[in-house]
Design a protein around this motif. Structure first.
Motif, PDB file in Angstrom:
ATOM      1  N   GLU A 163       0.823  -1.203   0.000  1.00 14.66           N
ATOM      2  CA  GLU A 163       0.000   0.000   0.000  1.00 14.66           C
ATOM      3  C   GLU A 163       0.863   1.261   0.000  1.00 14.66           C
ATOM      4  OE1 GLU A 163      -3.460   0.056   2.672  1.00 14.66           O
ATOM      5  OE2 GLU A 163      -2.886  -1.983   3.252  1.00 14.66           O
ATOM      6  N   VAL A 164       2.074   1.144   0.511  1.00 13.20           N
ATOM      7  CA  VAL A 164       2.947   2.321   0.617  1.00 13.20           C
ATOM      8  C   VAL A 164       4.290   2.041  -0.060  1.00 13.20           C
ATOM      9  CG1 VAL A 164       1.950   3.499   2.599  1.00 13.20           C
ATOM     10  CG2 VAL A 164       3.431   1.524   2.982  1.00 13.20           C
ATOM     11  N   THR A 165       4.227   1.311  -1.182  1.00 15.43           N
ATOM     12  CA  THR A 165       5.436   1.038  -1.957  1.00 15.43           C
ATOM     13  C   THR A 165       6.031   2.324  -2.505  1.00 15.43           C
ATOM     14  OG1 THR A 165       4.656  -1.154  -2.590  1.00 15.43           O
ATOM     15  CG2 THR A 165       6.298  -0.147  -4.012  1.00 15.43           C
ATOM     16  N   ILE A 166       7.354   2.426  -2.502  1.00 16.63           N
ATOM     17  CA  ILE A 166       8.056   3.552  -3.124  1.00 16.63           C
ATOM     18  C   ILE A 166       8.468   3.123  -4.527  1.00 16.63           C
ATOM     19  CG2 ILE A 166      10.093   5.031  -3.022  1.00 16.63           C
ATOM     20  CD1 ILE A 166       9.974   4.763   0.034  1.00 16.63           C
ATOM     21  N   ASP A 167       8.012   3.856  -5.516  1.00 13.96           N
ATOM     22  CA  ASP A 167       8.267   3.499  -6.913  1.00 13.96           C
ATOM     23  C   ASP A 167       9.553   4.162  -7.390  1.00 13.96           C
ATOM     24  OD1 ASP A 167       8.165   2.677  -9.512  1.00 13.96           O
ATOM     25  OD2 ASP A 167       6.362   3.806 -10.051  1.00 13.96           O
ATOM     26  N   LEU A 168      10.577   3.356  -7.650  1.00 14.65           N
ATOM     27  CA  LEU A 168      11.843   3.880  -8.171  1.00 14.65           C
ATOM     28  C   LEU A 168      11.806   4.063  -9.677  1.00 14.65           C
ATOM     29  CD1 LEU A 168      14.351   1.659  -6.145  1.00 14.65           C
ATOM     30  CD2 LEU A 168      13.388   3.898  -5.515  1.00 14.65           C
ATOM     31  N   GLY A 169      10.790   3.477 -10.338  1.00 15.98           N
ATOM     32  CA  GLY A 169      10.688   3.592 -11.791  1.00 15.98           C
ATOM     33  C   GLY A 169      11.727   2.738 -12.497  1.00 15.98           C
ATOM     34  N   PHE A 170      12.095   3.168 -13.687  1.00 22.08           N
ATOM     35  CA  PHE A 170      13.090   2.472 -14.509  1.00 22.08           C
ATOM     36  C   PHE A 170      14.488   2.694 -13.933  1.00 22.08           C
ATOM     37  CE2 PHE A 170      16.264   3.469 -17.806  1.00 22.08           C
ATOM     38  CZ  PHE A 170      16.453   2.208 -18.356  1.00 22.08           C
ATOM     39  N   ILE A 171      15.264   1.609 -13.784  1.00 25.47           N
ATOM     40  CA  ILE A 171      16.623   1.769 -13.255  1.00 25.47           C
ATOM     41  C   ILE A 171      17.681   1.154 -14.152  1.00 25.47           C
ATOM     42  CG2 ILE A 171      15.776   1.841 -10.873  1.00 25.47           C
ATOM     43  CD1 ILE A 171      17.045  -0.967 -10.557  1.00 25.47           C
ATOM     44  N   GLY A 172      17.297   0.506 -15.263  1.00 23.36           N
ATOM     45  CA  GLY A 172      18.305  -0.066 -16.138  1.00 23.36           C
ATOM     46  C   GLY A 172      17.709  -1.025 -17.149  1.00 23.36           C
ATOM     47  N   SER A 173      18.565  -1.523 -18.036  1.00 21.00           N
ATOM     48  CA  SER A 173      18.152  -2.454 -19.086  1.00 21.00           C
ATOM     49  C   SER A 173      18.583  -3.867 -18.726  1.00 21.00           C
ATOM     50  CB  SER A 173      18.776  -2.042 -20.430  1.00 21.00           C
ATOM     51  OG  SER A 173      18.378  -0.736 -20.792  1.00 21.00           O
TER      52      SER A 173
END
Length: 523
Positions: free
Chosen positions: A181-191
């Motif tokens: 419910e309170v996840t922190i989204d780091l988004g894209f970090i690499g390929s």
């Protein structure tokens, strides 16, 4: 004759707190007030409202129209002792004006020269409550101190009408039961396939760190890294494209499939260092929060991140089009198609974008400061398109003949609807490191721990080594001989494996910016 020039600089002030609600209890809290100036003679005298310290709010995920303007604000501070779900409810129409509501993580503002506005920097959520009552907006937050800024909307550029707003909301607070419910989204970090390193260096307690697949399978975990109580997970072979979860917990807890983490572990201030864009410099790949005794949601932190498929397989190769630091333009102005244009770096980060340039339907990206040496990608797509990190493009329906103009020429093309056109180009001479260095060494992640003044750097070199780490200041970078291309301060030599952690040399500790390079040995 003495001639004196006096320049009037814009007045910039950070937000000021009008009321501090303290730690919010579970349940309902009424919030009301006005953005207009109110003076309570006291004693002591209390002044609220009447301040216009930001005309616009920015932050990750804040996609506001930059032509919009907000006037006076009312700032409410509050603290969450535990992760919580917050629901803001407008139960009746606002008494006056057009109040808009912003959650910010900090009070800082800066003057944006291009926009000509004071801009708040740390926005994390907003809701305008423009629908008739009842209207609601909600979000989940981890424990910490936050600020609800009530801004009075005053119009768009060229049509501003300074009016104040009066508001009343109900704020409902419910505990977050589960970490997701309170996840922190780091988004894209690499390929996929790129080496990855995560660590908790800088955290205030004895941590544990685990990487899970999105469906809950445990990939790798670590308790104590090296001689310390913090944790580090390195995945030199990288991960397949997809979504993953990094979980930070304290010593004494146990990870299991799910992800599930048992209770009873240590808690404290959390620092997660993760792979990020080297072009953004130190600190870009660091997230901070805190954990507290209680539930799984309060004792652990979930960080969600994504891995992309990598660069496009099909592209037009433009070759070298500029040297590092030289002003650069790409555009589609000689076209009839409604285009959108973006530039990605070789790591997959979406850094530059333009839709309609100079009142046309075509696109222009102008980079007066130029680009750093390396491989870059440009993409042209028809309107309306979306661009995300990880080379992710959702191309629009516009199509037809167009041309891409770059410093070395013009490329005539036909844009197919819903299909992006990719271009690869070089800045400088990345094929041999920009000078006499015979190998292309790609830095795949770079993190900085301010508590210890240490970098952790990972790379993928064409040669087996040994490698050295060179550092320098901005002045050193500008003074590099193109044929040598090596920064002057040697931080480490004889390295044979990646990643490594090393301190900033004493001679560079006071520099506002430090540059780092990995150097291989000529065969």
């Amino acid at each position: 004759m003495l001639i004196t020039f006096v320049a009037t600089l814009p007045v910039v002030a950070d937000y000021e707190v009008d009321i501090d609600l303290g730690t919010l209890p579970e349940g309902n809290t009424e919030i009301s007030g006005t953005t207009a100036l109110v003076v309570d003679p006291g004693p002591p005298e209390v002044i609220t409202g009447g301040r216009n310290n930001a005309d616009l709010v920015t932050g990750e995920g804040m996609d506001l129209n930059t032509a919009a303007n907000w006037g006076n604000e009312y700032v409410i501070q509050f603290t969450l002792a535990e992760p919580a779900n917050l629901t803001f409810s407008k139960d009746s129409e606002f008494a006056a004006g057009d109040p808009d509501f912003f959650l910010v993580a900090g009070l800082s503002t800066e003057f944006d020269v291009d926009l000509g506005k004071n801009v708040a920097q740390e926005g994390i959520w907003y809701h305008f409550f423009d629908s008739p009552a009842p209207d609601q907006g909600s979000m989940a937050l981890r424990s910490g101190t936050y600020y609800l800024v009530v801004e009075s909307f005053v119009g768009f550029d060229g049509a501003v009408n300074q009016v104040d707003a009066t508001f009343s909301l109900n704020l409902n607070v419910l505990p977050a039961d589960w970490p997701d419910e309170v996840t922190i989204d780091l988004g894209f970090i690499g390929s996929e396939g790129n080496p990855l390193t995560f660590d908790t260096f800088g955290s205030s307690f004895d941590t544990q760190l685990a990487i899970f697949s999105f469906d809950g399978n445990l990939i790798q975990e670590n308790d104590n890294a090296g001689e310390g109580l913090q944790s580090q997970v390195s995945i030199p072979e990288g991960l397949d494209a997809g979504t993953y979860i990094a979980v930070v917990a304290g010593a004494g807890a146990t990870f299991d499939l799910g992800p599930i983490t048992t209770l009873g572990g240590a808690v404290g201030d959390v620092v997660l260092n993760y792979p990020s864009n080297p072009n953004l410099g130190p600190g870009a790949g660091t997230s901070t929060t805190r954990t507290s005794v209680g539930t799984e949601a309060s004792e652990t932190v979930w960080f969600e991140f994504t891995i992309s498929l990598g660069p496009p397989l099909e592209f037009v190769d433009l070759g070298k089009i500029a040297d590092p630091g030289v002003p650069l333009q790409l555009h589609t102005l000689e076209s009839l198609v409604d285009t959108q244009l973006a530039i990605y770096d070789e790591f997959g980060y979406f850094l530059y974008y333009n839709d309609d340039a100079n009142g046309t339907l075509q696109s222009l990206i102008d980079i007066p400061e130029g680009l750093t040496e390396g491989m870059w990608f440009a993409v042209v797509a028809g309107y309306p398109s979306t661009f995300l990190d990880g080379f992710e493009v959702g191309a629009g329906i516009a199509g037809g003949s167009y041309s891409l103009t770059h410093p070395n020429g013009i490329v005539p093309m036909v844009l197919e609807p819903t299909q992006p056109d990719w271009y690869r180009f070089e800045v400088g001479d990345p094929g041999n490191g920009g000078g006499n260095d015979p190998s292309r060494i790609q830095i795949t992640s770079l993190t900085f721990n301010p508590a210890t003044n240490e970098f952790t750097v990972a790379w993928d070199g064409a040669l087996p080594g040994p490698f050295s780490i060179q550092m320098g200041s901005a002045r050193d970078l500008a003074a590099i001989d193109p044929q040598d291309n090596v920064l002057p301060v040697t931080a480490a030599v004889g390295l044979v494996a990646s990643p490594v952690t090393l301190r900033v040399p004493e001679s560079l500790e006071l520099e506002p910016k430090v540059f780092l390079q990995v150097v291989g040995i000529a065969p």
